[in-house]
Design an enzyme around this catalytic site. Structure first.
Site, short mmCIF file in Angstrom:
data_model
loop_
_atom_site.label_atom_id
_atom_site.label_comp_id
_atom_site.label_asym_id
_atom_site.label_seq_id
_atom_site.Cartn_x
_atom_site.Cartn_y
_atom_site.Cartn_z
N GLY A 108 -10.60 12.79 16.98
CA GLY A 108 -11.78 13.11 17.76
C GLY A 108 -13.04 12.94 16.92
O GLY A 108 -13.07 12.13 15.97
N SER A 109 -14.01 13.75 17.20
CA SER A 109 -15.32 13.56 16.53
C SER A 109 -15.29 13.90 15.05
O SER A 109 -16.27 13.65 14.34
CB SER A 109 -16.38 14.42 17.22
OG SER A 109 -16.47 14.05 18.57
#
Lengths: 384, 608
Positions: free
Chosen positions: B319-320
């Site tokens: 993810g981020s």
């Protein structure tokens, strides 16, 4: 010879004390020595305690010894008179066992009399020899030689033989047979007969095999190849051989037998006590004990050479042969020379029956010795 | 009397003959004895010794496992057992019945015992019961003469005082497989267990030690009579010292509660793994005792996969949390500066495909610093369009992605850092630019383990190639190479991570609130499902996580370090299907960092 009494008033009858003095004390001593070896081995088997086996065995032996000495000094003519009645009594007991006997060790052998357990087949060993000896005592040499004379003695052998085999106790049955056959042989029956029947018996073995009980077959098969079943039936023989062999020349020492004290050996206090002895005292100990047996039994066998009456000769020799077979079967069995037939070593193995048989028989043998100068009429003693 | 004389002659001759036969028979017996005891005496002596002397193994005492403060994670306790040697039991069933009157053995276990007796060789002891109390144990000893084949044994069994919290690390012990029983004589010792999972398995040879032997005299039923010297003592296994802080580990496990999550806490300076948690746990002691089938099935069927060590074996889209790596790659390439701005209106078109920002309404004009702090996806789409995937991959690899650190725990996974070559080899297709866009926000094919994320964070925070370790012979003295990255760029990225926690940052509302120590970090929310166009255009928009079934919810991630001024601790948190990285993972990470930096005064553990 006619019917005249050979025992005449001219001869002075010996007193009981004189007869005692005339006993062969060397043989009595050898017998006691054998029994003492037995006590020691029972002491060892019980891991160094007198209880429960050694002490009871000593008590039994004490009683049996008195009985033996008592029998030895009883006038032999009483035994002549008792020969046939004893055989018939034995027969009745054997038949009784057939119906009301206690079952032990896979067969009906004992008669529980309440205070003791009687093994009629043991008594029959003696009674058969007595009866056959009594029969030939009344036969001349010519009569003894004839085949017709064989009929009654063979009947005297075969009837108890068949009854004991049926119990089933092959070992004892064979001893009854052997004792009786020895008497027949010594009485002068034709020698060729024994050769022929020996061959006949060998031929009959496959037939007899059919009649054996499974456990008897097992024992014989395992005897032929003990390693085939090292944890089952062959276990006993294998472990016994290990114990015998590991004893070496002088043994592992008293109370130091590992095979026995760690319970690898079966039936140590009875059938395999000789193994315990050899493990702890080695070849030397075994030779001494076998020599004692040899001395005692050879004495019994040859006592008749100095005996004046045919009954005494045949009785002593027949009993000695029967007892020799006792020792031979047991020792041969523990060494893996003979199948395991469950025969104890008399005087040494724990138990009353074998000891009683031995001591009664030796009482009679000694009686023959004490009364060796007595002559007895062919028809009987005339006492009873 | 001539006739009488003849009779006597025949008798005498034949009696002598019989005497001769008797003599021969006695001689035969003597010869046989001579053959047995003199000729073959040695052979039978050996066999008699073989009968009575049994060489028995002495099981070595297993080494213990300690945490960094000397707390015991795995130790040994006395275990009173009842055993049965089938070949020594006269009759199996009556013996079992008699034993049952003393010990309560349930039918299922009894069935298993019978089965083992049938399958194993008859001299191999079978454990009837273990963990007996003293009373039962002594009663059994009293009754033993009546129970041939039954033996009692006071052995050692493994105990994990930490229980669930460290199950995934230390693993557990179990009986060797039946086909392995003959591989080592030790395996035939009753109740002997080997490491089956985790460190217990990996360090089996170190922990086990060496068996000793003793010679015992046994009787015919195998009962020991006495020991015969000499005795060769067993050698205790070596202890294993971990870098783990048990107190922190337990704290982490407690914080994770019922979540399916993996957490790794690293000491940045040494690479020591201070905590490595995988939730839910399981009780390793249950395995030592022999886990019941029901419990085993429950563990297998639990969708939260308690048996999986998520911190090293769980592979998740980062993810981020990958955005620092992408930003760093772009900075290193000179593609952007921290001031480079892009405009985010919530979506980004590439060909005929639209890529969305998590913030549907868009972030407006953002520079790089804000892009990380606010986790603007569009900004990274813009970078990705200009940055080759292999450059991103290279940077990710340098920070530990795609690496197996081989810390000594089974099942360490390497994750996945996709490259052009990877695509060509494994999917037989050429790389599409759209995929780079996905990777740039930590979606797509990219996968990382919590351990890798923690290492990445530690390397970002320290600028050194921090390598994790959990087994340590010496503490402290680790030296790491500096990262081959422009320190100014690293500083810039660290600053963005600080901004994540500050006003306007994605974690500000959730994580920064009560923390006394300044922390830096990055949230991540990894999507596990495909969001359809229809769903996006529907009235409510994209469904919230709590509207979705558990297995379709997003993974919540957070990586962080503290203190900002002097980074000491790095942490990674992955909560499987936990929801948003900000709301779920960030608060957890904050508390864990606080706890790691302010440990309660350690209570000296009582030595058992």
């Amino acid at each position: 010879m006619g019917t005249a009494r050979m025992f005449g008033p001219r001869r002075v009858q010996k007193s009981v004390w004189q007869r005692f003095a005339g006993l062969n004390w060397g043989i009595v001593l050898a017998t006691v020595l054998i029994a003492v070896v037995g006590f020691a081995m029972l002491y060892s088997v019980a891991d160094g305690t007198w209880d429960p086996w050694a002490s009871r065995q000593m008590l039994r032996f004490g009683v049996a010894l008195l009985l033996m000495l008592g029998i030895a000094v009883v006038d032999i003519r009483y035994w002549v008179a008792l020969a046939y009645p004893a055989w018939f009594a034995g027969l009745v007991l054997l038949i009784a066992v057939e119906f009301v006997g206690d079952t032990g060790m896979g067969g009906q052998r004992w008669l529980d009399l309440g205070f003791m357990r009687l093994q009629p087949s043991e008594l029959m060993k003696i009674a058969t020899v007595m009866a056959v000896a009594r029969y030939y005592h009344g036969r001349t040499q010519l009569q003894s030689k004839s085949l017709r004379s064989l009929f009654i003695p063979l009947l005297m052998l075969l009837v108890p033989f068949v009854l004991v085999v049926r119990q089933p106790d092959l070992g004892t049955a064979l001893m009854i047979m052997a004792g009786g056959l020895a008497v027949i042989f010594l009485s002068g029956a034709p020698a060729w007969l024994f050769v022929v029947s020996g061959i006949g018996v060998a031929a009959a073995v496959p037939v007899a095999w059919q009649f054996l009980r499974p456990y008897q077959k097992d024992r014989i098969l395992t005897f032929i190849n003990p390693e085939s079943d090292p944890l089952g039936a062959g276990y006993q023989i294998t472990q016994s051989k290990i114990a015998l062999g590991s004893g070496g020349m002088t043994g592992k020492g008293f109370l130091e037998g590992t095979q026995s004290h760690l319970n690898f050996l079966p039936e140590m206090k009875t059938d395999f006590i000789f193994t315990v002895l050899v493990e702890e005292f080695g070849l030397v100990g075994a030779t001494i004990v076998l020599a004692l047996y040899g001395i005692v039994l050879t004495y019994g066998l040859l006592i008749g050479i100095g005996c004046r009456n045919q009954f005494g000769r045949l009785l002593a020799s027949g009993l000695a042969v029967s007892l020799f077979l006792y020792v031979l079967i047991n020792v041969g069995m523990v060494m893996g020379l003979l199948p395991v037939v469950g025969v104890p070593l008399p005087l040494v193995s724990y138990g009353g029956s074998a000891m009683l048989t031995w001591m009664l028989a030796y009482g009679l043998i000694l009686s023959v010795s004490v009364h060796r100068h007595v002559t007895i009429a062919p028809k009987g003693s005339g006492i009873v | 009397m001539p006739r009488e004389g003849l009779r006597y002659q025949i008798y005498s001759r034949r009696a002598l003959l019989l005497a001769g036969v008797q003599g021969l028979a006695l001689a035969a017996l003597g010869a046989r004895l001579y053959y047995l005891s003199i000729v073959n005496g040695e052979k039978y002596r050996l066999r008699a010794d073989k009968n009575r002397i049994s060489i028995r193994l002495i099981a070595p005492e297993r080494g213990e496992i300690f945490d960094r403060n000397g707390r015991k994670l795995a130790t040994n306790t006395q275990d009173l057992r009842a055993l049965l040697v089938p070949e020594q039991a006269d009759q199996l069933e009556p013996t079992l019945q008699k034993v049952q009157q003393i010990i309560d053995i349930n039918d299922r276990r009894l069935a298993r015992i019978r089965q083992r007796i049938k399958r194993q060789r008859q001299f191999v002891p079978v454990t009837l019961a273990q963990g007996l109390d003293w009373e039962t144990f002594s009663r059994l000893n009293v009754e033993m003469p009546k129970l041939p084949g039954v033996q009692t044994d006071a052995g050692l069994s493994r105990l994990y005082p930490g229980g669930e919290a460290i199950a995934h690390l230390v693993g557990y012990m179990a009986s060797p497989d039946e086909e392995d029983v003959y591989k080592s004589p030790l395996y035939q010792l009753p109740g002997f267990k080997i490491g089956r999972q985790g460190l217990e398995r990996r360090y089996e040879s170190l922990l086990r030690g060496a068996s000793g032997t003793r010679r015992v005299e046994v009787n015919a039923v195998g009962r020991e009579i006495r020991e015969l010297p000499p005795r060769e003592e067993s050698l205790r296994g070596n202890d294993l010292h971990l870098t783990l802080d048990m107190g922190l580990q337990q704290y982490v496990m407690q914080e994770l509660g019922e979540e399916a999550a993996g957490v790794v806490v690293l000491d940045i300076a040494s690479g020591d793994i201070l905590a490595m948690a995988s939730s839910p746990g399981y009780d390793p002691n249950e395995f030592t005792r022999g886990i019941s089938n029901a419990n085993w099935q429950a563990l297998l069927k639990d969708p939260r996969s308690p048996l999986l060590n998520k911190s090293v074996s769980g592979q998740y889209p980062p993810g981020s949390t990958i955005k620092m790596i992408v930003a760093l790659a772009a900075l290193e390439q000179g593609l952007i500066t921290p001031e480079t701005e892009f405009y985010c209106n919530g979506r980004h078109r590439l060909g005929n495909h639209t890529f969305h920002c998590w913030q549907n309404r868009g972030h407006g004009k953002v520079d790089m610093m804000q892009a990380v702090a606010k986790s603007c996806d569009v900004y990274f789409y813009e970078i990705a369009e200009r940055l080759d995937i292999d450059l991103i991959a290279d940077m990710a690899n340098r920070f530990g992605m795609g690496s197996v650190f081989d810390i000594g725990i089974d099942g360490e996974k390497e994750g996945l850092v996709p490259t052009r070559e990877w695509k060509r080899i494994f999917q037989q297709e050429s790389w599409q630019l759209g995929e780079t866009l996905n990777v740039a926000i930590g979606q797509g094919a990219m996968l990382a383990t919590p351990l890798q994320l923690a290492v990445m964070t530690a390397r970002l925070a320290s600028g050194q190639a921090v390598t994790p370790r959990i087994v340590a012979d010496n503490f402290g003295g680790a030296f790491f190479q500096p990262m081959d990255v422009n320190p100014f760029h690293l500083e810039t990225v660290r600053r963005t991570m600080e901004m994540v926690m500050e006003e306007g940052g994605t974690a500000h509302d959730y994580a920064r609130r009560k923390s006394a120590i300044r922390q830096a970090g990055k949230t991540g929310t990894a999507q596990v499902r495909r969001i359809s166009l229809a769903e996006r255009q529907a009235e409510g928009g994209v469904l919230d996580n709590d509207e979705l079934p558990w297995a379709s919810r997003d993974h919540a991630l957070f990586v962080g370090y503290a203190p900002v001024e002097n980074p000491q601790i790095a942490v990674s948190v992955v909560v499987q299907h936990g929801g948003g990285g900000s709301s779920v993972a960030a608060p957890l990470a904050r508390r864990i960092l606080d706890r790691a930096l302010n440990p309660p005064t350690p209570v000296p553990e009582e030595q058992a």
